[in-house]
Design a protein around this motif. Structure first.
Motif: not given
Length: 667
Positions: A346-349, A387-402
């Motif tokens: 749940v932690y992203v850039c 972030r609200k919805e969890p994602v795969c921690w290894m996915d390099p495309n899972a960070d939030l867009t603006l």
């Protein structure tokens, strides 16, 4: 017998002596072995318990402002119900804009107000359900906690002085089976419906008491016990409900743990930069064609004690290669939401060309922007967000867009109690309000946009940082500390000792250390050597690691400002045996937990670990007398209140004593 500090003109609170001949309901009324720990709540029950705790906290905040609990419903000139207690709590659950749109002088189902029937705030809904209806109710009975308003247009119900049975023995809200319209003032449970709700439950029903404790009421509970919990002044002596270990579902503690996670991830980022000549990790590495390979979370593994996992990942293969897919389900705990069964990250850039983390420029590199490129200042740039919805921690495309980041803030975090958790590049963690200005948010994520920004107006619960705001936050801190003390009690059948002692009776450790596991600080607790003095060579390293909850809100000074009163008549007493953490039981407070002070904010910060840093009785009196207006404090029943500096020393002394039997007039 003493007057309740907040009761004002309410009837005198009657102490334990009143109940000498009162009926006693034995713990066997719960039809389970009292020595056996209760079954762990399910994930759905945990989320519901968190909602109920938030509603109880909102009711307490309503009380702080109005000196009264909310009415069950308001009435018109003919005594007909107008609006529910849920509407009155809206400003205290960050729904002030919705509150302003409702016409309180019209019935809940007027033509204008009907448009809001489908807009039930999320906190009133059943967790995990798509049903927009409300599932939280009070109990409708003339003996219950919430009562109809006495005058047309009033939102006010009872004062705490009316709870002769004690706030910890009176049910406030309960989860119901069937959902209803959240605005309807006529849909709360009658006493018989409440009994049927518990009896018909699969195993137990989530509920919250007036003191803020959330508990599961087993379906095997006897009706006599449940009826006793409903009454605020029945005179019954009831057993405490068998609650699950409270640390697991304490919303405030989980939110604190999430903030600590963000701080740890930020610290790991700085350690990465230290090891790579001031370069932050890349948002992701790339292959020869510029395609993303691995996320920044993978690059931080060696800096979050996950070196062995890091070694197993093949960095020259994509994150979703046949080999690397085996690690998708092995999300490090630091990346997961505290208290959740979901093992996603749940932690992203924020993925933006001017954001803190940037893609690597060369194939195979893990390096991103250097700290020198943060021309807006490390104190003005957001680094990570929950972030609200969890994602795969290894996915390099899972960070939030603006745009996704803006939406994430607007919708609020999974905790529903203050906005979205973020960390800044300088290591601070903040909570952003849901109504934060998008223009501000866009500026806050850029490292070199040249904007001048101020976070203060957009921080949850601060709203301009006036003295009253800081006091409100301090009161919240004190409530959490009192709740932690209650949770300690639930597991140990005792309040924490003021201090532990060695074989010679010398103080070893403070009550603050003993509460760490109940404040989301279990890792820090594990590092402290409890068999050594607080200032031993090993333990001194933790002196400057003051948990945020012990610090004064709005202050940059990291010292502790919350103390108990060190007096032989006070609520917290030194341990009686070497190494013990246990103090007195609630039975040793005959004046009543509602009337006995537990913690207070002090003027001068001290070391949080010092077991000798609590206030003597004289220091406490001076602390209140010298205050500019009032001093935040918490009572043993979990209430937080402001102690005016005009209170007499005799009144304050009576508030400190747990067994003085004083009869005082309300101020």
């Amino acid at each position: 017998m003493r007057r309740n500090l907040l009761a004002a003109l309410a009837p005198v609170f009657l102490g334990a002596a009143l109940f000498a001949a009162a009926p006693t309901l034995a713990p066997s009324a719960f039809a389970q072995d009292a020595n056996q720990p209760p079954a762990a709540p399910s994930a759905a029950q945990l989320r519901s318990l968190r909602n109920l705790k938030q509603l109880a906290l909102a009711a307490q905040n309503f009380y702080d402002r109005h000196m009264s609990l909310p009415a069950h419903y308001s009435v018109d000139a003919n005594g007909k119900p107008l609006h529910s207690w849920r509407v009155f709590l809206l400003p205290f659950i960050e729904q002030n804009e919705l509150y302003k749109q409702i016409r309180l002088d019209e019935p809940w189902d007027s033509e204008h107000n009907r448009q809001f029937h489908s807009k039930a705030p999320e906190i009133f809904r059943r967790p995990g359900s798509s049903d927009p209806g409300c599932v939280y109710s009070c109990v409708v009975d003339k003996t219950a906690a919430l009562q109809p308003a006495k005058e047309p247009g009033s939102q006010l119900g009872f004062r705490l002085g009316a709870f002769i049975d004690g706030t910890m023995n009176t049910v406030l809200f309960v989860e119901r089976k069937e959902s209803v319209c959240w605005m309807d003032p006529n849909v709360d449970l009658t006493l018989d419906e409440f009994l049927a709700t518990v009896a018909d439950a699969p195993d137990a029903v989530p509920a919250v008491f007036v003191d803020g404790r959330a508990a599961l009421l087993p379906k095997s509970s006897e009706p006599s016990v449940l009826k006793a919990y409903v009454t605020r002044a029945g005179g019954e002596i009831v057993p405490q409900p068998p609650v699950a270990p409270a640390l697991e579902f304490q919303a405030a503690a989980l939110k604190t743990q999430s903030i600590n996670n963000l701080k740890q991830i930020t610290l790991a980022t700085h350690n990465f930069a230290d090891a790579h000549k001031s370069a932050f990790p890349a948002r992701y590495s790339v292959d020869a064609d510029g395609k993303p390979l691995h996320s920044w979370r993978v690059f931080l593994l060696p800096f979050v004690e996950q070196g062995e996992l890091y070694k197993q990942i093949r960095l020259d293969e994509p994150w979703d290669s046949e080999h690397n897919r085996q690690f998708h389900s092995k999300t490090p705990k630091l990346f997961r939401r505290p208290g959740s069964d979901d093992k996603g990250c749940v932690y992203v850039c924020v993925a933006s060309e001017r954001a803190a983390l940037q893609p690597a420029k060369e194939s195979g590199s893990q390096l991103g922007a250097r700290i020198a490129s943060f021309t807006d200042g490390v104190s003005n740039t957001i680094l990570y967000v929950e972030r609200k919805e969890p994602v795969c921690w290894m996915d390099p495309n899972a960070d939030l867009t603006l745009d996704e980041f803006l939406k994430n803030v607007a919708e609020g975090s999974a905790y529903r109690d203050g906005g979205t958790n973020v960390s800044l590049v300088d290591g601070r963690a903040l909570v952003l309000r849901r109504d934060a200005d998008p223009t501000f948010l866009k500026a806050a994520i850029t490292r070199n946009g040249g904007e001048e920004i101020d976070f203060a107006p957009f921080l949850a619960r601060v709203q301009g940082a006036t003295q009253a705001d800081w006091q409100a936050r301090s009161l919240d801190n004190l409530r959490r500390l009192a709740l932690a003390a209650h949770n300690f009690y639930d597991l140990n059948m005792s309040l924490p000792a003021r201090c532990s002692v060695d074989a010679d009776g010398a103080p070893l450790h403070s009550w603050r250390v003993f509460l760490l596991p109940y404040l989301g600080q279990n890792e820090l607790y594990k590092k402290i050597r409890l068999d050594e003095p607080w200032d031993s060579e090993h333990n001194r390293q933790f002196h400057d690691q003051t948990p945020a909850i012990f610090c004064r809100p709005g202050s940059k000074v990291q010292g502790c400002v919350y103390a108990c009163v060190a007096d032989e008549t006070a609520a917290l007493q030194p341990a009686k045996e070497p190494g013990s953490r246990l103090g007195i039981r609630f039975a040793d407070i005959p004046d009543g937990s509602t009337n006995t002070l537990l913690f207070v904010e002090r003027k001068e910060p001290v070391c949080w670990m010092d077991p000798n840093a609590d206030l003597t009785l004289d220091e406490f009196l001076k602390n209140v007398a010298d205050a500019p207006g009032a001093v935040p404090a918490a009572f043993a029943d979990g209430r937080a209140a402001l102690l005016p500096s005009t209170l007499s020393p005799s009144f304050l002394k009576a508030c400190v004593t747990r067994n003085g039997g004083d009869a005082l007039f309300a101020r």
